[in-house]
Design an enzyme around this catalytic site. Structure first.
Site, PDB file in Angstrom:
ATOM      1  N   GLU A 170       0.789  -1.227   0.000  1.00 41.82           N
ATOM      2  CA  GLU A 170       0.000   0.000   0.000  1.00 41.82           C
ATOM      3  C   GLU A 170       0.828   1.287   0.000  1.00 41.82           C
ATOM      4  OE1 GLU A 170      -2.844  -0.049   3.203  1.00 41.82           O
ATOM      5  OE2 GLU A 170      -4.071  -1.546   2.209  1.00 41.82           O
ATOM      6  N   GLU A 360      -5.900  -8.223   0.910  1.00 44.28           N
ATOM      7  CA  GLU A 360      -6.527  -7.834   2.174  1.00 44.28           C
ATOM      8  C   GLU A 360      -7.985  -7.508   1.927  1.00 44.28           C
ATOM      9  OE1 GLU A 360      -4.657  -4.656   4.438  1.00 44.28           O
ATOM     10  OE2 GLU A 360      -2.669  -5.493   4.047  1.00 44.28           O
TER      11      GLU A 360
HETATM   12  C1  FCB Z   1      -4.385  -1.764   5.570  1.00 45.30           C
HETATM   13  C2  FCB Z   1      -3.031  -2.229   6.052  1.00 45.30           C
HETATM   14  C3  FCB Z   1      -3.075  -3.304   7.085  1.00 45.30           C
HETATM   15  C4  FCB Z   1      -4.206  -3.099   8.061  1.00 45.30           C
HETATM   16  C5  FCB Z   1      -5.510  -2.883   7.318  1.00 45.30           C
HETATM   17  C6  FCB Z   1      -6.706  -2.733   8.225  1.00 45.30           C
HETATM   18  O1  FCB Z   1      -4.303  -0.449   5.142  1.00 45.30           O
HETATM   19  O2  FCB Z   1      -2.286  -2.717   4.966  1.00 45.30           O
HETATM   20  O3  FCB Z   1      -1.832  -3.362   7.712  1.00 45.30           O
HETATM   21  O4  FCB Z   1      -3.904  -2.075   8.916  1.00 45.30           O
HETATM   22  O5  FCB Z   1      -5.396  -1.759   6.520  1.00 45.30           O
END
Ligand code: FCB
Length: 451
Positions: A170, A360
């Site tokens: 990210e 994620e």
């Molecule tokens: C993302 C991050 C991860 C976690 C999630 C909720 O932005 O990559 O580490 O904090 O959010």
């Protein structure tokens, strides 16, 4: 919500995973030669993290990883995304590797493979060695080179067994929250710095891909992007234009150089209009960022609804607050699984036939164990099912999605939110370290078992 998700069949070989990152789960910050990181310092500064919490101990995964691998096997996971702590491998961010640091990941990789769980490490999930932070962090053009040097040491040690690598997690969040909004390490508030940091994070990705190719290792490597499907708050042309601008800022600024070797002209013009010429983007940099990679990791949580207006820092759009007519998580994030389908369907113009992994996706629900030890996190069960169904729908429409990693395997240190946000499939009682599978973990287990 219905039980959508339980009856879905995914293509053979589809990875069912969960994710964590080193600083968020490991603890053991002083052990086995680990050096300090930017987040160690930041979290210890008063006022940075809710309730003054830190990652010093957190979910204690550094000590309890064997038990955690057993729990992964109990759920039936076929992949685990974790991050390698750079300050364990190179305590000062450069120079020879600390063997004890790499030994830890070596053992973890072997234990995962013994259980049939594919290890999928991320090289950089925000825990920059403090020595590099003090040398300029992501504002320094040397940091991408250091990342590639560190990556090489990981490929050398683990590349015979690890076949899926992620470079940088990210870059938008790292640059924006770290350098524009002051919410993450290093806590700066400057749009120009955020743009420069994003460029160097992307260069770090390109340099790590180059290093992977040079290592001769077999396998696949790619970046992890937080992609936010953007929609205008109304049909007004000004809102539509603002939404396109915001899409450039969060999404295309990253997708275009990684997959097409060039920053988008419109976004670059917005940035240069606000902060002046970006001489840090030198000839050849965009091509290097575009060094062909093998996959795209997509982190998706919720949509962004955009209205024309001027936000902090002068960017010409504003993000709408959550709509009361849409369901939301315990932190107020809208639950919008249909946007995940749309997002995945729209990525082909960047990824072509390369696979996409949802690296994620998850939610905060704060359910605690009842006296029998059950954690009835029905909100997360519904969220998980709905988003798996959304991935399934995208695959049905032709998107090449090869896996899904729920965020997170464990309740953990959620950056500036500390421990008050719980994202885990597994409940962690922080004082004792005790783990309990939540209902969501059991629901995920049933979905996986039904394949
Ligand atoms: C993302 C991050 C991860 C976690 C999630 C909720 O932005 O990559 O580490 O904090 O959010």
């Amino acid at each position: 919500m219905t039980a959508a998700g339980d009856s879905l069949r995914f293509p053979a070989g589809f990875l069912f995973g969960a994710g964590t990152s080193a600083y968020q789960v490991e603890g053991a910050v002083d052990e086995d030669g680990r050096g300090p990181s930017s987040w160690d310092r930041f979290s210890h500064e008063p006022g940075r993290v809710a309730n003054g919490e830190t990652g010093d101990v957190t979910s204690d995964h550094y000590h309890r990883w064997r038990e955690d691998v057993d729990l992964m096997a109990e759920i039936g996971l076929t992949a685990y995304r974790f991050s390698i702590a750079w300050p364990r491998v190179q305590p000062d961010g450069s120079g020879p590797a600390n063997p004890a640091g790499l030994d830890h990941y070596d053992r973890l990789v072997d234990a995962l493979l013994a259980r049939g769980i594919a290890p999928c490490p991320t090289l950089y999930h925000w825990d920059l060695p403090l020595a590099l932070e003090d040398a300029g962090g992501w504002l320094s053009r040397d940091t991408p080179e250091r990342l590639a040097d560190y990556a090489r040491r990981c490929f050398d040690r683990l590349g015979d067994r690890v076949h899926t690598w992620f470079t940088v997690n990210e870059p938008w969040v790292a640059a924006t929250l770290g350098y524009r909004l002051g919410l993450h390490a290093p806590g700066h508030r400057d749009l120009r710095e955020a743009v420069v940091a994003s460029h160097h994070l992307l260069l770090g990705h390109g340099a790590a891909v180059e290093a992977f190719r040079a290592s001769g290792r077999e396998g696949r490597i790619g970046i992890v992007l937080s992609l936010a499907p953007t929609e205008p708050a109304s049909e007004d042309e000004t809102d539509r234009e603002a939404a396109r601008g915001s899409d450039g800022y969060t999404n295309r600024w990253f997708l275009d150089p990684v997959f097409h070797g060039r920053y988008p002209d419109d976004t670059r013009a917005v940035f240069e209009g606000l902060v002046g010429p970006l001489a840090e983007i030198r000839d050849g940099d965009e091509a290097r960022i575009g060094t062909p990679s093998d996959l795209l990791g997509v982190n998706y949580y919720t949509r962004r609804v955009i209205r024309a207006g001027t936000a902090d820092g002068g960017l010409p759009w504003t993000v709408e607050p959550a709509s009361p007519s849409v369901q939301h998580t315990d932190t107020g994030w809208e639950i919008t699984p249909w946007k995940l389908t749309e997002l995945l369907e729209g990525l082909e113009r960047w990824t072509g036939d390369r696979p996409i992994l949802v690296t994620e996706n998850g939610c905060v629900f704060l359910d605690q164990p009842d006296p029998t030890g059950r954690v009835a996190d029905t909100g997360r069960v519904d969220y998980l099912r709905a988003h798996l169904a959304a991935v399934h729908a995208a695959i049905g429409a032709g998107a090449n999605v090869a896996g899904y990693f729920h965020w997170s395997l464990l309740d953990n240190f959620e950056w500036a939110e500390g421990f008050r946000s719980r994202f885990g499939l597994i409940h962690v009682d922080y004082p004792s370290g005790r783990r309990l599978l939540k209902d969501s973990a059991k629901a995920y287990a049933r979905i996986i078992a039904a394949q």
